[in-house]
Design a protein around this motif. Structure first.
Motif, mmCIF file in Angstrom:
data_model
loop_
_atom_site.group_PDB
_atom_site.id
_atom_site.type_symbol
_atom_site.label_atom_id
_atom_site.label_comp_id
_atom_site.label_asym_id
_atom_site.label_seq_id
_atom_site.Cartn_x
_atom_site.Cartn_y
_atom_site.Cartn_z
ATOM 1 N N GLU A 1 -16.259 9.840 -2.467
ATOM 2 C CA GLU A 1 -14.803 9.610 -2.898
ATOM 3 C C GLU A 1 -14.587 11.154 -3.609
ATOM 4 O OE1 GLU A 1 -14.640 6.180 -5.510
ATOM 5 O OE2 GLU A 1 -15.543 4.866 -3.973
ATOM 6 N N HIS B 1 -10.540 7.609 -8.268
ATOM 7 C CA HIS B 1 -11.416 6.947 -7.302
ATOM 8 C C HIS B 1 -10.878 6.965 -5.531
ATOM 9 C CE1 HIS B 1 -14.824 4.589 -9.425
ATOM 10 N NE2 HIS B 1 -13.781 4.932 -10.341
ATOM 11 N N GLN B 2 -11.615 6.703 -4.714
ATOM 12 C CA GLN B 2 -10.997 6.533 -3.207
ATOM 13 C C GLN B 2 -11.378 5.124 -2.991
ATOM 14 O OE1 GLN B 2 -11.745 11.105 -2.367
ATOM 15 N NE2 GLN B 2 -11.757 9.658 -0.498
ATOM 16 N N GLU C 1 -6.767 4.713 -6.901
ATOM 17 C CA GLU C 1 -7.750 4.577 -5.683
ATOM 18 C C GLU C 1 -7.044 5.024 -4.432
ATOM 19 O OE1 GLU C 1 -10.934 3.070 -5.286
ATOM 20 O OE2 GLU C 1 -11.173 2.140 -7.344
ATOM 21 N N HIS D 1 -17.842 8.190 -7.949
ATOM 22 C CA HIS D 1 -18.472 7.761 -6.565
ATOM 23 C C HIS D 1 -18.505 8.924 -5.720
ATOM 24 C CE1 HIS D 1 -17.519 3.522 -7.788
ATOM 25 N NE2 HIS D 1 -18.774 3.726 -8.059
ATOM 26 N N HIS E 1 -23.800 3.739 -5.916
ATOM 27 C CA HIS E 1 -22.532 3.227 -6.480
ATOM 28 C C HIS E 1 -22.257 2.718 -7.645
ATOM 29 C CE1 HIS E 1 -18.468 2.697 -4.685
ATOM 30 N NE2 HIS E 1 -18.460 1.340 -5.188
HETATM 31 ZN ZN LIG Z 1 -14.985 4.212 -6.383
#
Ligand SMILES: [Zn+2]
Length: 849
Positions: free
Chosen positions: A134, A240-241, A318, A131, A206
């Motif tokens: 991110e 991820h974030q 995340e 993503h 996304h």
């Molecule tokens: Zn993500």
């Protein structure tokens, strides 16, 4: 594939001076190499800079190798760094062979297995930045590898001796470049750190992390090949974030529900690693670490999620986001839970040390990620032999879960043979062992390491109704609730006993391209793949005609919707037809009473809200040869649409976004939409609505998918309403399930569709129609069954009675034009091939007389 090019001048100098052991001094830090402080506020390295840095590392350090996985959608090289001890780097071929053997231990004796577990290296895959917003991990990756390449302490040396780290700094390089360009362009303006008004993956945005069982996009295909055909890692972390105002980092354990198809040793390993991440973060004074939060262990669409079904320990982290590299300030009062595992923001056993609020920046994100990544490497090295043994145990359990002859059969004789071929090819691409019989049937034996993956994808889902507290409320699905490929794709697949005399199937089509001999070539409707051939034929200037009524020719009957190509058209379509497995019938003469088929000129609405459904639709249209033109708000408002288009498609975009450009977003009782730069603000507004009406009244065809049908119902005077428009989640909820509809035969939009099929519904949309006035005709194209009990085919639904007897798809005339409303998602994430014909037929209906 290896690349030896691209080393920078600096790297070349370093290489010239490098001895067999790279000293710390000879390997530049990312900041030295790039000339700015990596991780500082408002500084981002773009993907090309990151790639150059990794090339320099490779040139300077015998611990680093680079493998190009393939080209991205927009033509960048997507690379993976391989980091390990110098000796392991020299020995990668053998290490891969051992990993492959452990992942598929059929025929391996216990003694051999033990020997391989002892000598094998743990193969660890870490993927970052799928993503694109991110972005922290793409920056952290450079610092991490620099540290691994230069450290000489015994602990790091030991880790690199036990582990081969495969590190992908970005799984979506195109988007990483787009985001850094957008960020740099807006630096210092009031839009610094703002969202980009278009998709950060050319097609799917996304949703690039929703493609991992379907493998439609290049990046997912290339990574999948590396994982399941070349490297066979035992552990995979995807970094991820998440949103900004909750916990600082999520580490496993995952939250409920959990899939019963996944071996429990996967979760035990994942939890050991996740707990070590949390421990190391806490020891380093990092607060806000949570587990058992939001992210479940049930849905197979993401990168390492799919891997769980293939016996790999897949982990997710995340980290809370800043605004790309721009810091944000969060007062304590804005911190919130509100998601599974943390309803109220405050200390809990899974979140013992909440972050108190304050400033949050890129450097924080990278620091959290780096600690978690090192903690992962630490456990993988410590537990190397354990984890290799577990891989063998999981693969053996997967094989033993089935009898030796348990199998799925994809019969050659079926309504939509080309899509069946597509499904078989997808299984091959997933690393599944597939076989074929002389009669063209495809067989998938289940007693193989990925057998449970096969069963997951080919059988119905029944969402587990897990409750967190006593009462009625269950844990709602994180993403969609159904992914049954035979239903989504409209392919007949059955459980059967594996016969003998099969040979390996590697994706070959049984149809062979050959010079068409005959006067006319009939393609029966039913497969969406047909449109590849039809569009190729028309594009090449060939002639094609369509039968509006059933006919017989050469003693064979053909249904309405059959398309007949002339010899020139068939020649132009022959390659596409053979590749797709389309089989046409050669006729000695063209039947009478056909209507000339005209390729539709297709416009596709593109809002500035970065609509993923727009991107997926564009991808599907391009794949099937429709050549769509994107229509932004301004172009539609400009009118005169009939001059350029026969059909305009509104992808599934909510009505507020279409009308005003401001998605309806509510947080509690707050309704707020952050401003976009002026070039990208606004929606269709009044002029756009009028232009669309003028287009249809003058003869154009408007096709609306799912959410966009609400816009059409509101703006056009039509005897249709959404019967679920005002329903609340307590009355009706269907987060992405496969539902049964009955199809009305004989309409140009339903040509070739079976009487009954599965549609994918993810929003409260079902149509109630009324008898129109004399000026209009209306058709119900598909409707839900009489009884709510008969509706759900796979997934989960609440309030299904509210769908009973309602229409799932309707069409009507409007002035000289036509409107088609499809309440379900006709091409959800390019996975629902079964319902593509509704779309493609509607496009061709636009040019019919
Ligand atoms: Zn993500």
């Amino acid at each position: 594939m290896k690349t030896r090019t691209g080393a920078t001048a600096l790297a070349a100098i370093l290489l010239a001076g490098a001895a067999s052991f790279a000293s710390a001094a000879s390997v530049p830090t990312p900041s030295e190499f790039l000339g700015f402080e990596v991780g500082a506020d408002r500084k981002l390295a773009d993907y090309r800079q990151i790639a150059k840095y990794f090339q320099a590392l490779k040139a300077a350090s015998p611990r680093v190798d680079i493998e190009v996985l393939g080209k991205t959608t927009l033509g960048e090289d997507m690379f993976m760094a391989v980091i390990s001890s110098e000796e392991n780097i020299r020995n990668l071929k053998h290490i891969r062979e051992v990993a492959k053997r452990l992942a598929d231990p059929r025929g391996l004796s216990d003694a051999e297995a033990q020997r391989l577990e002892k000598e094998g290296k743990l193969v660890l895959l870490v993927t970052c930045n799928i993503h694109s917003t991110e972005i922290g991990a793409s920056q952290m990756a450079m610092e991490w590898v620099h540290a691994l390449a230069t450290a000489s302490d015994p602990e790091t040396v030991r880790r690199l001796n036990d582990v081969v780290l495969l590190l992908v700094p970005s799984l979506n390089p195109d988007g990483q470049i787009m985001e850094t360009e957008w960020y740099r362009k807006n630096l210092g303006s009031k839009f610094e750190g703002s969202r980009m008004p278009w998709l950060y993956h050319h097609y799917v945005g996304h949703d690039d992390n929703r493609d991992w069982y379907m493998l439609t996009q290049k990046e997912a295909r290339e990574m999948t090949r590396a994982v399941y055909s070349e490297w066979f890692p035992q552990v995979w972390l995807d970094e991820h974030q998440m949103g900004s105002n909750g916990p600082r980092i999520f580490v496993p354990p995952f939250s409920d529900p959990v899939s019963t198809e996944i071996h429990p040793l996967v979760w035990r390993e994942v939890n050991v690693i996740g707990s070590n991440m949390a421990l190391r973060l806490e020891q380093a004074g990092k607060s806000g670490v949570i587990y058992g939060f939001s992210y479940d262990a049930y849905w197979p669409g993401g990168t390492m999620n799919t891997a769980w079904w293939k016996n790999i320990s897949g982990l997710l982290t995340e980290v809370a986001s800043a605004r790309l590299a721009t810091p944000i300030d969060l007062p304590a009062g804005e911190l919130a839970g509100g998601r599974k595992g943390l309803i109220e923001y405050g200390p809990q056993t899974n979140f013992p040390n909440p972050w108190p609020g304050g400033r949050w920046r890129l450097r924080d994100i990278m620091d959290y990620e780096r600690i978690a990544s090192d903690a992962l490497l630490e456990v993988c090295a410590q537990r190397r032999q354990d984890f290799l043994r577990d891989m063998v145990a999981r693969a053996r359990a997967s094989i033993a879960a089935f009898g030796p002859n348990d199998a799925y059969r994809i019969p050659a004789a079926q309504r939509d043979h080309p899509t069946a071929l597509r499904l078989a090819r997808l299984m091959v691409d997933q690393g599944v062992e597939v076989r074929s019989a002389d009669n063209g049937d495809i067989w998938i034996p289940l007693a193989q390491p990925y057998g449970r993956f096969v069963r997951e994808m080919l059988s119905e889902q029944r969402y587990p109704e897990v409750k967190l507290v006593a009462g009625r409320d269950i844990v709602r699905p994180y993403d969609v609730a159904a992914w049954t490929l035979p239903l989504m794709m409209g392919v007949t697949v059955e459980r059967a006993s594996l016969p003998g005399n099969l040979r390996p199937f590697r994706g070959e089509s049984s149809a062979k391209a050959s010079e068409p001999k005959g006067a006319a070539f009939a393609i029966q409707p039913g497969s969406p793949e047909n449109f590849k051939a039809i569009n190729a034929a028309l594009r090449a200037g060939g002639s094609a005609e369509i039968a509006r009524a059933p006919f017989t020719a050469g003693g064979k009957s053909f249904p309405a919707g059959t398309v007949v190509l002339d010899t020139a058209a068939a020649r132009a379509a022959s390659a596409a037809a053979a590749e797709a497995g389309i089989i046409w019938t050669t006729l000695s003469s063209a039947p009478a009473k056909l209507e000339k088929l005209q390729a539709p000129r297709v416009g596709l609405y593109k809002p500035w809200a970065a609509s993923m459904d727009e991107g997926w639709t564009r991808w599907v249209f391009e794949q099937y040869g429709f050549d769509p033109k994107s229509l932004d708000n301004k172009t539609i408002r400009g009118g005169k649409l009939n001059e350029k288009f026969d059909a305009i498609v509104l992808p599934s975009v909510d009505k507020d976004t279409i009308a005003t450009g401001k998605p309806h977003r509510e947080e509690g009782d707050m309704r707020y939409f952050p401003e976009l730069p002026p070039d990208y603000s606004g929606g269709l507004d009044k002029e756009g609505a009028k232009a669309l009406k003028d287009f249809v009244e003058a003869g154009g065809t408007l096709v609306a998918f799912s959410a966009a049908s609400d816009y059409v119902v509101d703006e056009f005077n039509v005897p249709v309403r959404n019967a679920l428009a005002r329903s609340k989640p307590d009355d009706f909820s269907c987060p992405g399930s496969l539902l049964r509809v009955r199809v009305t035969p004989g309409h140009p939009v339903t040509y070739g569709l079976p009487d009954e099929l599965a549609v994918f519904l993810d929003s409260p949309i079902a149509f109630a129609t009324a008898l129109p006035g004399m000026e209009m005709e209306r058709w119900v194209l598909a409707s839900y069954p009489e009884s709510g009990r008969d509706i759900l085919l796979s997934g989960w639904i609440h309030g299904e009675d509210r769908l009973a007897r309602r229409s799932a798809a309707v069409a009507m005339t409007y002035g000289k034009g036509k409107i088609v409303l499809l309440g379900f998602r006709p091409q959800n994430r390019a996975q629902t091939n079964a319902t593509y014909p509704f779309i493609f037929n509607a496009l061709y209906w636009s040019t019919s007389r």
